[in-house]
Design a protein around this motif. Structure first.
Motif, mmCIF file in Angstrom:
data_model
loop_
_atom_site.group_PDB
_atom_site.id
_atom_site.type_symbol
_atom_site.label_atom_id
_atom_site.label_comp_id
_atom_site.label_asym_id
_atom_site.label_seq_id
_atom_site.Cartn_x
_atom_site.Cartn_y
_atom_site.Cartn_z
ATOM 1 N N GLY A 117 16.568 1.238 -8.441
ATOM 2 C CA GLY A 117 15.126 1.252 -7.926
ATOM 3 C C GLY A 117 15.170 0.688 -6.599
ATOM 4 N N LEU A 118 14.090 0.698 -6.041
ATOM 5 C CA LEU A 118 13.605 0.076 -4.605
ATOM 6 C C LEU A 118 12.379 -0.487 -4.591
ATOM 7 C CD1 LEU A 118 13.903 0.286 -1.503
ATOM 8 C CD2 LEU A 118 12.802 2.264 -1.473
ATOM 9 N N VAL A 119 12.325 -1.717 -4.008
ATOM 10 C CA VAL A 119 11.144 -2.589 -3.893
ATOM 11 C C VAL A 119 10.876 -2.487 -2.302
ATOM 12 C CG1 VAL A 119 10.113 -4.769 -4.394
ATOM 13 C CG2 VAL A 119 11.627 -3.774 -6.145
ATOM 14 N N CYS A 120 9.775 -2.448 -2.072
ATOM 15 C CA CYS A 120 9.431 -2.352 -0.533
ATOM 16 C C CYS A 120 8.253 -3.289 -0.446
ATOM 17 C CB CYS A 120 8.997 -0.980 -0.005
ATOM 18 S SG CYS A 120 10.235 0.113 -0.123
ATOM 19 N N LEU A 121 8.501 -4.439 0.234
ATOM 20 C CA LEU A 121 7.529 -5.556 0.504
ATOM 21 C C LEU A 121 7.104 -5.167 2.025
ATOM 22 C CD1 LEU A 121 9.286 -8.619 -0.994
ATOM 23 C CD2 LEU A 121 7.774 -6.835 -2.045
ATOM 24 N N ALA A 152 -4.687 -4.578 4.640
ATOM 25 C CA ALA A 152 -5.125 -4.670 6.151
ATOM 26 C C ALA A 152 -3.810 -4.747 7.092
ATOM 27 C CB ALA A 152 -6.033 -5.981 6.443
ATOM 28 N N ASP A 153 -2.495 -4.429 6.498
ATOM 29 C CA ASP A 153 -1.498 -4.250 7.117
ATOM 30 C C ASP A 153 -1.509 -3.291 8.416
ATOM 31 O OD1 ASP A 153 1.234 -3.871 8.084
ATOM 32 O OD2 ASP A 153 2.071 -3.920 6.026
ATOM 33 N N GLU A 154 -1.239 -3.908 9.534
ATOM 34 C CA GLU A 154 -1.664 -3.072 10.833
ATOM 35 C C GLU A 154 -0.318 -2.011 10.957
ATOM 36 O OE1 GLU A 154 0.419 -7.100 11.852
ATOM 37 O OE2 GLU A 154 -1.161 -6.325 10.401
ATOM 38 N N LYS A 210 4.893 3.166 -7.577
ATOM 39 C CA LYS A 210 3.839 2.464 -7.767
ATOM 40 C C LYS A 210 3.450 1.611 -6.415
ATOM 41 C CE LYS A 210 1.889 -1.491 -10.667
ATOM 42 N NZ LYS A 210 2.039 -2.591 -11.643
ATOM 43 N N ILE A 211 2.186 1.588 -6.115
ATOM 44 C CA ILE A 211 1.814 0.778 -4.815
ATOM 45 C C ILE A 211 0.740 -0.440 -5.485
ATOM 46 C CG2 ILE A 211 0.486 0.591 -2.897
ATOM 47 C CD1 ILE A 211 0.850 3.569 -2.679
ATOM 48 N N HIS A 212 1.164 -1.659 -5.093
ATOM 49 C CA HIS A 212 0.314 -2.866 -5.577
ATOM 50 C C HIS A 212 -0.278 -3.331 -4.114
ATOM 51 C CE1 HIS A 212 -1.487 -6.158 -7.345
ATOM 52 N NE2 HIS A 212 -1.217 -6.908 -6.402
ATOM 53 N N TRP A 213 -1.431 -3.137 -3.955
ATOM 54 C CA TRP A 213 -2.132 -3.594 -2.731
ATOM 55 C C TRP A 213 -2.602 -5.129 -2.548
ATOM 56 C CZ3 TRP A 213 -1.571 -0.846 1.390
ATOM 57 C CH2 TRP A 213 -1.313 0.499 1.056
ATOM 58 N N ILE A 214 -2.228 -5.910 -1.846
ATOM 59 C CA ILE A 214 -2.617 -7.350 -1.869
ATOM 60 C C ILE A 214 -3.963 -7.283 -0.727
ATOM 61 C CG2 ILE A 214 -2.163 -9.481 -0.979
ATOM 62 C CD1 ILE A 214 -0.254 -8.724 -3.287
ATOM 63 N N ASP A 215 -5.209 -7.198 -1.397
ATOM 64 C CA ASP A 215 -6.337 -7.234 -0.862
ATOM 65 C C ASP A 215 -6.454 -8.079 0.423
ATOM 66 O OD1 ASP A 215 -9.122 -6.160 -0.769
ATOM 67 O OD2 ASP A 215 -9.870 -8.023 -1.588
ATOM 68 N N LYS A 216 -6.797 -7.439 1.566
ATOM 69 C CA LYS A 216 -6.956 -7.993 2.802
ATOM 70 C C LYS A 216 -5.950 -8.916 3.350
ATOM 71 C CE LYS A 216 -11.771 -8.989 1.652
ATOM 72 N NZ LYS A 216 -13.044 -9.913 1.600
ATOM 73 N N ALA A 217 -4.536 -8.458 3.015
ATOM 74 C CA ALA A 217 -3.452 -8.918 3.511
ATOM 75 C C ALA A 217 -3.026 -8.196 4.827
ATOM 76 C CB ALA A 217 -2.316 -9.088 2.449
ATOM 77 N N ASN A 218 -2.392 -8.690 5.859
ATOM 78 C CA ASN A 218 -1.759 -8.209 6.985
ATOM 79 C C ASN A 218 -0.517 -7.842 6.696
ATOM 80 O OD1 ASN A 218 -0.741 -10.698 7.278
ATOM 81 N ND2 ASN A 218 -1.919 -11.382 9.085
ATOM 82 N N HIS A 219 0.234 -7.607 7.696
ATOM 83 C CA HIS A 219 1.692 -7.398 7.680
ATOM 84 C C HIS A 219 2.440 -8.452 7.094
ATOM 85 C CE1 HIS A 219 5.275 -4.925 8.016
ATOM 86 N NE2 HIS A 219 5.831 -5.604 8.855
ATOM 87 N N GLY A 220 1.932 -9.497 7.694
ATOM 88 C CA GLY A 220 2.637 -10.971 7.121
ATOM 89 C C GLY A 220 2.316 -11.439 5.817
ATOM 90 N N MET A 221 1.903 -10.696 5.220
ATOM 91 C CA MET A 221 1.168 -11.071 3.676
ATOM 92 C C MET A 221 0.226 -12.322 4.043
ATOM 93 S SD MET A 221 1.666 -8.963 1.445
ATOM 94 C CE MET A 221 2.999 -7.449 0.899
ATOM 95 N N ALA A 222 -0.344 -12.365 4.971
ATOM 96 C CA ALA A 222 -1.495 -13.474 5.286
ATOM 97 C C ALA A 222 -2.836 -13.072 4.700
ATOM 98 C CB ALA A 222 -1.433 -14.145 6.436
ATOM 99 N N VAL A 223 -3.620 -13.725 4.030
ATOM 100 C CA VAL A 223 -5.107 -13.418 3.915
ATOM 101 C C VAL A 223 -5.825 -14.709 4.005
ATOM 102 C CG1 VAL A 223 -6.675 -12.642 1.865
ATOM 103 C CG2 VAL A 223 -4.192 -11.944 1.792
ATOM 104 N N LYS A 224 -6.845 -14.449 4.696
ATOM 105 C CA LYS A 224 -7.928 -15.573 5.193
ATOM 106 C C LYS A 224 -8.267 -15.893 3.805
ATOM 107 C CE LYS A 224 -11.616 -16.839 8.196
ATOM 108 N NZ LYS A 224 -12.497 -16.550 9.047
ATOM 109 N N GLY A 225 -8.398 -17.482 3.605
ATOM 110 C CA GLY A 225 -9.078 -18.074 2.341
ATOM 111 C C GLY A 225 -8.160 -18.235 1.144
ATOM 112 N N ARG A 226 -6.876 -17.618 1.307
ATOM 113 C CA ARG A 226 -5.879 -17.522 0.249
ATOM 114 C C ARG A 226 -4.629 -18.519 0.740
ATOM 115 N NH1 ARG A 226 -4.354 -12.419 -2.846
ATOM 116 N NH2 ARG A 226 -3.303 -13.907 -4.039
#
Length: 246
Positions: A147-151, A183-185, A204-220
């Motif tokens: 399988g393949l895992v795409c981060l 929010a990945d640009e 399967k797609i798992h969305w990290i809510d409000k995360a950008n391409h670097g997986m940063a989320v304001k407030g987390r």
């Protein structure tokens, strides 16, 4: 058929992904690649191995990128071997060629005889992994790939959503997991969902809510986000390993 087997003396053989209490052994290696070598690190569970994951970084950084180190530590603590490697360069064909060399190295290894391997990468590393899977699906090595895992898959350049990097994804047949920020640009949410709907592979797609391409989320915190990513990846791996044994 049960995924549990027995040893010669009749004792229970527990699948590798259930071994959560063992500490990992780290082994640094140099993987031949043309006339040079790729730096790599094995994170090895102490118990008998069954499946492995190969991890690589994006366009910048190296195998010690924090997200990859965190994921490797999480997976190996649950019995899954991880091989991280570094390959510098911005040419996707070059990166894919290097990734293929790593897959072949692991498959032929006498030290780590695995039933199969999952290819994984962050950003450009996931594009390289997808390219390798497409290539290997046409020969016998394809059976080794589980399988393949795409981060943070970079589906397009920032603000250039008309040119999608989806050609390899549409040819893949093995299971695929996407973990992306909503929010990945470099990966519009609706665009990835549209591509996934066209894929023939189980996905399967798992969305990290409000995360950008670097997986940063304001407030987390970074640790909190990595915990979410790690648990999602491990859960998906476990589901696919179980399916393989049914």
């Amino acid at each position: 058929m049960s995924i549990f087997g027995t040893t010669l003396n009749g004792s229970l053989c527990i699948p590798a992904f259930q071994l959560s209490s063992e500490k990992a052994i780290k082994v640094k290696v140099k993987i031949p690649f043309g006339n040079k070598y790729l730096d790599a690190i094995f994170s090895v569970p102490k118990k008998k191995l069954t499946y492995g994951v190969i991890l690589t970084h994006g366009a910048g950084g190296d195998m010690n990128f924090r997200q990859l180190v965190s994921l490797a530590a999480y997976l190996v603590s649950r019995g899954i071997l991880c091989l991280r490697f570094t390959c510098k360069g911005l040419n996707i064909a070059y990166r894919a060629k290097a990734y293929k060399a790593v897959v072949e190295y692991l498959k032929l290894s006498d030290d780590y005889k695995l039933s199969g391997v999952f290819l994984a990468g962050r950003s450009m590393g996931s594009r390289a992994a997808a390219s390798v899977i497409r290539q290997l699906s046409q020969d016998s090595d394809g059976d080794f790939i589980q399988g393949l895992v795409c981060l943070s898959y970079p589906l397009h350049r920032p603000k250039l959503q008309s040119k999608l990097r989806d050609e390899d994804l549409l040819f893949i047949r093995c299971p695929v997991l996407f973990v992306s920020g909503s929010a990945d640009e470099m990966c519009g949410k609706q665009l990835l969902e549209d591509v996934a709907s066209k894929m023939k592979a189980p996905k399967k797609i798992h969305w990290i809510d409000k995360a950008n391409h670097g997986m940063a989320v304001k407030g987390r915190t970074t640790d909190d986000i990595m915990e979410e990513i790690n648990t999602q990846v491990f859960s998906w791996l476990r589901e696919n390993i179980e399916l393989e044994h049914k």
